[in-house]
Design a protein around this motif. Structure first.
Motif, PDB file in Angstrom:
ATOM      1  N   CYS A 152       0.846  -1.191   0.000  1.00 34.98           N
ATOM      2  CA  CYS A 152       0.000   0.000   0.000  1.00 34.98           C
ATOM      3  C   CYS A 152       0.880   1.239   0.000  1.00 34.98           C
ATOM      4  CB  CYS A 152      -0.926   0.015   1.216  1.00 34.98           C
ATOM      5  SG  CYS A 152      -2.304  -1.139   1.101  1.00 34.98           S
ATOM      6  N   VAL A 153       0.691   2.073  -0.991  1.00 40.28           N
ATOM      7  CA  VAL A 153       1.366   3.369  -1.065  1.00 40.28           C
ATOM      8  C   VAL A 153       0.262   4.392  -1.336  1.00 40.28           C
ATOM      9  CG1 VAL A 153       3.128   4.758  -2.183  1.00 40.28           C
ATOM     10  CG2 VAL A 153       3.463   2.286  -1.942  1.00 40.28           C
ATOM     11  N   ASP A 154      -0.046   5.182  -0.325  1.00 45.94           N
ATOM     12  CA  ASP A 154      -1.239   6.027  -0.345  1.00 45.94           C
ATOM     13  C   ASP A 154      -0.888   7.499  -0.494  1.00 45.94           C
ATOM     14  OD1 ASP A 154      -2.048   3.562   0.587  1.00 45.94           O
ATOM     15  OD2 ASP A 154      -2.829   4.287   2.503  1.00 45.94           O
ATOM     16  N   GLY A 155      -1.580   8.191  -1.390  1.00 46.07           N
ATOM     17  CA  GLY A 155      -1.593   9.643  -1.348  1.00 46.07           C
ATOM     18  C   GLY A 155      -2.543  10.058  -0.241  1.00 46.07           C
ATOM     19  N   ALA A 156      -2.096  10.920   0.692  1.00 45.72           N
ATOM     20  CA  ALA A 156      -2.895  11.158   1.896  1.00 45.72           C
ATOM     21  C   ALA A 156      -2.653  12.549   2.466  1.00 45.72           C
ATOM     22  CB  ALA A 156      -2.557  10.105   2.953  1.00 45.72           C
ATOM     23  N   VAL A 157      -3.555  12.944   3.350  1.00 41.20           N
ATOM     24  CA  VAL A 157      -3.358  14.124   4.193  1.00 41.20           C
ATOM     25  C   VAL A 157      -3.736  13.691   5.607  1.00 41.20           C
ATOM     26  CG1 VAL A 157      -5.627  15.003   3.464  1.00 41.20           C
ATOM     27  CG2 VAL A 157      -4.040  16.504   4.659  1.00 41.20           C
ATOM     28  N   ILE A 158      -2.705  13.529   6.448  1.00 43.02           N
ATOM     29  CA  ILE A 158      -2.889  12.921   7.765  1.00 43.02           C
ATOM     30  C   ILE A 158      -2.260  13.755   8.870  1.00 43.02           C
ATOM     31  CG2 ILE A 158      -2.327  10.911   9.206  1.00 43.02           C
ATOM     32  CD1 ILE A 158      -2.443   9.228   6.635  1.00 43.02           C
ATOM     33  N   GLU A 159      -0.976  14.100   8.701  1.00 42.77           N
ATOM     34  CA  GLU A 159      -0.241  14.746   9.800  1.00 42.77           C
ATOM     35  C   GLU A 159      -0.852  16.092  10.177  1.00 42.77           C
ATOM     36  OE1 GLU A 159       3.397  17.094  11.363  1.00 42.77           O
ATOM     37  OE2 GLU A 159       2.758  17.169   9.285  1.00 42.77           O
ATOM     38  N   LYS A 160      -1.268  16.874   9.178  1.00 45.47           N
ATOM     39  CA  LYS A 160      -1.934  18.149   9.415  1.00 45.47           C
ATOM     40  C   LYS A 160      -3.289  18.099   8.731  1.00 45.47           C
ATOM     41  CE  LYS A 160       2.384  20.802   9.691  1.00 45.47           C
ATOM     42  NZ  LYS A 160       3.193  21.890   9.076  1.00 45.47           N
ATOM     43  N   PRO A 161      -4.345  17.726   9.458  1.00 47.69           N
ATOM     44  CA  PRO A 161      -5.669  17.581   8.848  1.00 47.69           C
ATOM     45  C   PRO A 161      -6.122  18.857   8.146  1.00 47.69           C
ATOM     46  CG  PRO A 161      -5.647  16.631  11.050  1.00 47.69           C
ATOM     47  CD  PRO A 161      -4.347  17.358  10.894  1.00 47.69           C
ATOM     48  N   VAL A 162      -6.991  18.682   7.173  1.00 50.09           N
ATOM     49  CA  VAL A 162      -7.583  19.806   6.452  1.00 50.09           C
ATOM     50  C   VAL A 162      -8.694  20.403   7.305  1.00 50.09           C
ATOM     51  CG1 VAL A 162      -8.888  20.494   4.403  1.00 50.09           C
ATOM     52  CG2 VAL A 162      -7.079  18.755   4.221  1.00 50.09           C
ATOM     53  N   THR A 163      -8.736  21.727   7.400  1.00 50.91           N
ATOM     54  CA  THR A 163      -9.838  22.428   8.070  1.00 50.91           C
ATOM     55  C   THR A 163     -10.581  23.264   7.039  1.00 50.91           C
ATOM     56  OG1 THR A 163      -8.687  22.526  10.199  1.00 50.91           O
ATOM     57  CG2 THR A 163     -10.482  24.087   9.850  1.00 50.91           C
ATOM     58  N   LEU A 164     -11.897  23.053   6.974  1.00 51.75           N
ATOM     59  CA  LEU A 164     -12.739  23.800   6.044  1.00 51.75           C
ATOM     60  C   LEU A 164     -13.728  24.661   6.806  1.00 51.75           C
ATOM     61  CD1 LEU A 164     -13.699  21.100   3.359  1.00 51.75           C
ATOM     62  CD2 LEU A 164     -11.929  22.858   3.198  1.00 51.75           C
ATOM     63  N   LYS A 165     -13.817  25.910   6.400  1.00 48.48           N
ATOM     64  CA  LYS A 165     -14.857  26.791   6.932  1.00 48.48           C
ATOM     65  C   LYS A 165     -16.158  26.504   6.181  1.00 48.48           C
ATOM     66  CE  LYS A 165     -11.545  30.480   8.006  1.00 48.48           C
ATOM     67  NZ  LYS A 165     -11.127  31.876   7.698  1.00 48.48           N
ATOM     68  N   PRO A 166     -17.299  26.948   6.697  1.00 48.02           N
ATOM     69  CA  PRO A 166     -18.573  26.727   5.998  1.00 48.02           C
ATOM     70  C   PRO A 166     -18.505  27.204   4.550  1.00 48.02           C
ATOM     71  CG  PRO A 166     -18.987  27.558   8.199  1.00 48.02           C
ATOM     72  CD  PRO A 166     -17.495  27.621   8.003  1.00 48.02           C
ATOM     73  N   GLY A 167     -18.911  26.316   3.636  1.00 51.51           N
ATOM     74  CA  GLY A 167     -18.916  26.644   2.216  1.00 51.51           C
ATOM     75  C   GLY A 167     -17.606  26.386   1.496  1.00 51.51           C
ATOM     76  N   GLU A 168     -16.526  26.130   2.232  1.00 51.37           N
ATOM     77  CA  GLU A 168     -15.234  25.894   1.588  1.00 51.37           C
ATOM     78  C   GLU A 168     -15.140  24.469   1.054  1.00 51.37           C
ATOM     79  OE1 GLU A 168     -11.997  28.941   3.581  1.00 51.37           O
ATOM     80  OE2 GLU A 168     -12.164  26.928   4.447  1.00 51.37           O
ATOM     81  N   GLU A 169     -14.210  24.289   0.099  1.00 48.42           N
ATOM     82  CA  GLU A 169     -14.028  22.986  -0.541  1.00 48.42           C
ATOM     83  C   GLU A 169     -12.552  22.655  -0.651  1.00 48.42           C
ATOM     84  OE1 GLU A 169     -16.505  21.344  -4.051  1.00 48.42           O
ATOM     85  OE2 GLU A 169     -14.687  22.163  -4.993  1.00 48.42           O
ATOM     86  N   TRP A 170     -12.239  21.378  -0.488  1.00 48.85           N
ATOM     87  CA  TRP A 170     -10.866  20.865  -0.636  1.00 48.85           C
ATOM     88  C   TRP A 170     -10.836  19.863  -1.780  1.00 48.85           C
ATOM     89  CZ3 TRP A 170      -9.797  15.608  -0.228  1.00 48.85           C
ATOM     90  CH2 TRP A 170      -8.434  15.241  -0.257  1.00 48.85           C
TER      91      TRP A 170
END
Length: 307
Positions: free
Chosen positions: A269-287
């Motif tokens: 398994c070799v994963d593209g990921a976002v783990i160490e610093k989670p994504v934070t979204l404000k209302p209405g925002e998109e990642w």
């Protein structure tokens, strides 16, 4: 040259819908609505490029051991959320009105758009309203691309982690090396997430490995010496790379009853990921997180892969 592309809707043995993508060269990819999971990816010679356990049944709500499960909104177990979380165990729908994406993610490609929305059940364990969209593309050249979009439709901010948990099919794990992670810092999940720095010129496998390489390069290569082929993973919006193989002892434990015999030797398994610093979204925002996997002969120079 005109490349004919096609999609087909079929059902698996459990009656769950799957979308089959094909290109004119004979390559194919199969995406299950159970988990939005890519369960098969074959090249133009019909060779399977993703690992799947021969014992995996894939009957809801049990996820198939293999393919590319979507890990959202959590990768590790945390609070009331199980490890790798709930998106991979839900039935997704085909997205009939997807947002527009760049031409590179649709033009000349066979693709499907899937959608997962938060349910009442989800809100009990993770109280945040979201929309998770996934586009799976099969290119005319056989490349596989996954693009995920997470939108906050909540009244307050929320944070999440994410991973494309990619089970790559390999000849033998002892013949595999991962390039592109040299000198990178990683969190070792076998050592209470203690941080180390990669010392070797490539990562090879002689025992169980479960690492999160943080702030990693956008391009990583997985070389299979025996099959003389290389998987190249290119990622955007996914700063981390997870590398995992359970090795013999763990693969025969009760927690991994869906792996049989020495199947661990034929996967990594070799994963593209976002783990160490989670994504934070404000209302209405998109990642947006994008992963492209291509396969090239191993004679292809790593210097040409953008490291």
């Amino acid at each position: 040259m005109v490349h004919r592309i096609s999609t087909e809707r079929v059902k698996d043995l459990n009656g769950i819908d799957q979308i089959v993508l094909r290109n004119s060269q004979g390559a194919s990819a199969k995406v299950s609505l159970h988990g939005g999971q890519v369960v098969s990816w074959r090249n133009d010679r019909g060779e399977e490029l993703l690992f799947a356990s021969t014992k995996a049944k894939g009957k809801a709500p049990k996820v198939i051991r293999g393919g590319i499960p979507i890990c959202f909104p959590q990768f590790d177990s945390c609070g009331s959320l199980e490890q790798h979380s709930f998106a991979r165990n839900k039935i997704w729908t085909v997205d009939e009105s997807p947002p527009s994406l760049p031409a590179k993610d649709s033009s000349g490609k066979s693709f499907v758009d899937l959608l997962l929305k938060s349910s009442e059940e989800d809100l009990k364990c993770w109280p945040h309203s979201f929309e998770l969209r996934l586009r799976v593309c099969l290119g005319a050249d056989g490349n596989l691309t996954l693009i995920s979009r997470v939108r906050n439709i909540n009244a307050k901010p929320f944070s999440f982690s994410f991973a494309y948990h990619s089970y790559l099919s390999v000849s033998d794990i002892s013949e595999v090396r991962v390039e592109g992670l040299e000198t990178m810092d990683y969190l070792d999940n076998l050592c209470q997430k203690e941080q180390f720095t990669e010392q070797g010129d490539a990562l090879t496998f002689e025992a169980e490995i479960e690492r999160v390489y943080i702030s990693s390069p956008s391009c990583v290569a997985v070389l299979d010496h025996e099959r003389k082929r290389t998987f190249v993973l290119r990622k955007e919006g996914l700063p981390d790379v997870v590398v995992w193989n359970p090795w013999e002892k763990k693969s025969k434990s009760k927690s991994m009853a869906d792996l049989v015999n020495d199947e661990y030797r034929h996967m990594v398994c070799v994963d593209g990921a976002v783990i160490e610093k989670p994504v934070t979204l404000k209302p209405g925002e998109e990642w947006t997180g994008r992963l492209e996997i291509i396969v090239v002969p191993s004679s292809f120079s790593s210097e040409g892969l953008g490291f």
